[in-house]
Design an enzyme around this catalytic site. Structure first.
Site, PDB file in Angstrom:
ATOM      1  N   HIS A 301       0.813  -1.210   0.000  1.00 11.52           N
ATOM      2  CA  HIS A 301       0.000   0.000   0.000  1.00 11.52           C
ATOM      3  C   HIS A 301       0.848   1.262   0.000  1.00 11.52           C
ATOM      4  CE1 HIS A 301       0.500   1.005   4.367  1.00 11.52           C
ATOM      5  NE2 HIS A 301       0.654  -0.296   4.493  1.00 11.52           N
ATOM      6  N   CYS A 320       2.338  -5.400   6.919  1.00 12.09           N
ATOM      7  CA  CYS A 320       2.094  -5.010   5.529  1.00 12.09           C
ATOM      8  C   CYS A 320       3.318  -4.273   4.976  1.00 12.09           C
ATOM      9  CB  CYS A 320       0.855  -4.127   5.438  1.00 12.09           C
ATOM     10  SG  CYS A 320      -0.680  -5.012   5.787  1.00 12.09           S
TER      11      CYS A 320
END
Length: 400
Positions: A301, A320
């Site tokens: 992301h 992440c």
């Protein structure tokens, strides 16, 4: 991506090989860019050629070990840099000659000259350190790692690479966790390389293989339970306006929105609810989320915290992976969709509107742990064993 200047790389990387054979080779005048160019290869960290390149590197380091390795540099070397002149510089020269970073045909003087400066920067580049040219703490410690430890690292990583290459396709993405780096590879060539932020030691990025199948533009962030428990509760106790400031809303099991004041933040009551951050400048996902199926609920992301990409140690996430210049990676992933060129991706970012796009040809993604690799020019790179997988001797890393 900053692609390498091929001639410079051939000269510098060739110099490393030549040095190991005792042959003189010229260095580039600009030691900073030359050192960086030596490692910014168009060759992937993980490819069919990597295992062979590692075998050549192993042979080189076996020869170094057979010749007696290198002596530790003295404490008096700490902090030395260009322009200094003292006896400790001789030890630095011997150390850099032993590993092939400095031409062994140069005289063993006490002077920290331009040749030594270039060699220190090359050593730093190969080890993922800041290219200061100074014998700072990280450089001092890294130079004193014994050759046998480097040799063991090369052998372990060769075994890892050999396990992974059968899964490679014509096009794929590799997230190399120790280097905090992402490579987008097509037909054996790195087409894009991105700086990344990966999981910190207590919340590591998982090792997995999957396929990128969807792009979420301007997404909501659905806060994981682990982050609610570990972080949100603490933040709310420190600042009751935290959720409001970051546009995070709370929902019960029926999808009804709750007021933060109705939650007992002195307990773990909050964990039973759902937390969702609205799209916008504060959103932890930034402008985009890149999805691939996995049991760990991790993804790539964007991020509003761009300054973190400038740090040398980029282990800050909860598992992440944050991507620098993510808009360019999204454009690369959406090539098969036809209409999504760079302008279309940038326009979607700027619109702020929620949009989900499926990738017509899902792209394989591998998150892995490679702490040592080499390219065909003979440049050998190492990274810190941040998760201690090397120390554990782990070859077969857990996969999804």
């Amino acid at each position: 991506m900053k692609f390498l200047k091929r001639n410079t790389v051939k000269m510098l990387a060739g110099a490393i090989v030549a040095m190991s054979l005792g042959v003189s080779a010229p260095f580039a005048q600009d030691s900073v860019s030359a050192a960086q160019d030596a490692i910014d290869s168009i060759e992937p960290v993980l490819s069919y050629d990597t295992a062979y390149n590692l075998q050549l590197a192993i042979q080189k380091y076996e020869a170094i070990a057979a010749a007696g390795g290198w002596e530790p540099i003295s404490r008096g070397s700490y902090g030395l840099k260009l322009g200094k002149s003292q006896g400790h510089v001789r030890g630095i020269r011997r150390r850099l000659m032993a590993s092939g970073d400095l031409d062994p045909n140069l005289r063993l003087s006490d002077e920290f000259d331009a040749d030594v400066d270039a060699a220190v920067r090359l050593f730093q580049a190969r080890h993922g350190l800041r290219l200061t040219g100074v014998l700072d703490q990280e450089t001092f410690i890294t130079m004193n790692v014994p050759v046998q430890e480097k040799l063991n690292q090369l052998r372990l990583n060769q075994a890892r690479v050999q396990e992974l290459v059968p899964a490679l396709a014509d096009q794929y993405i590799v997230v190399n966790i120790p280097a905090a780096s992402i490579e987008a590879v097509s037909n054996g060539t790195v087409e894009r390389r991105h700086t990344a932020i990966v999981g910190r030691i207590d919340r590591p990025t998982p090792i997995l293989q999957s396929k990128v199948h969807q792009i979420n533009f301007n997404p909501y962030w659905h806060v994981p339970k682990s982050i609610i428990r570990r972080d949100i509760i603490k933040y709310m106790n420190d600042d009751p306006q935290y959720l409001a400031n970051f546009r995070i809303k709370i929902y019960d099991g029926n999808g009804e929105e709750l007021e933060p004041s109705s939650v007992d933040w002195k307990t773990e009551e909050a964990v039973q609810y759902s937390f969702r951050q609205e799209p916008g400048a504060e959103n932890s996902m930034g402008h985009v989320k890149i999805n691939f199926h996995n049991k760990h609920a991790v993804y790539l992301h964007d991020t509003p915290q761009k300054s973190l990409f400038g740090q040398n140690r980029r282990f800050h996430s909860s598992g992440c992976v944050r991507v620098d210049d993510v808009d360019q990676l999204v454009s690369w992933l959406l090539q098969s969709n036809g209409e999504w060129d760079q302008n279309a991706v940038d326009a979607a970012f700027e619109s702020g509107e929620r949009l989900d796009v499926s990738i017509k040809n899902p792209v394989p993604i591998i998150t892995t742990y490679i702490t040592a690799w080499a390219n065909r020019e003979g440049v050998v790179s190492f990274r810190e064993d941040i998760y201690q997988y090397d120390a554990q001797g782990r070859v077969a890393l857990a996969s999804d």
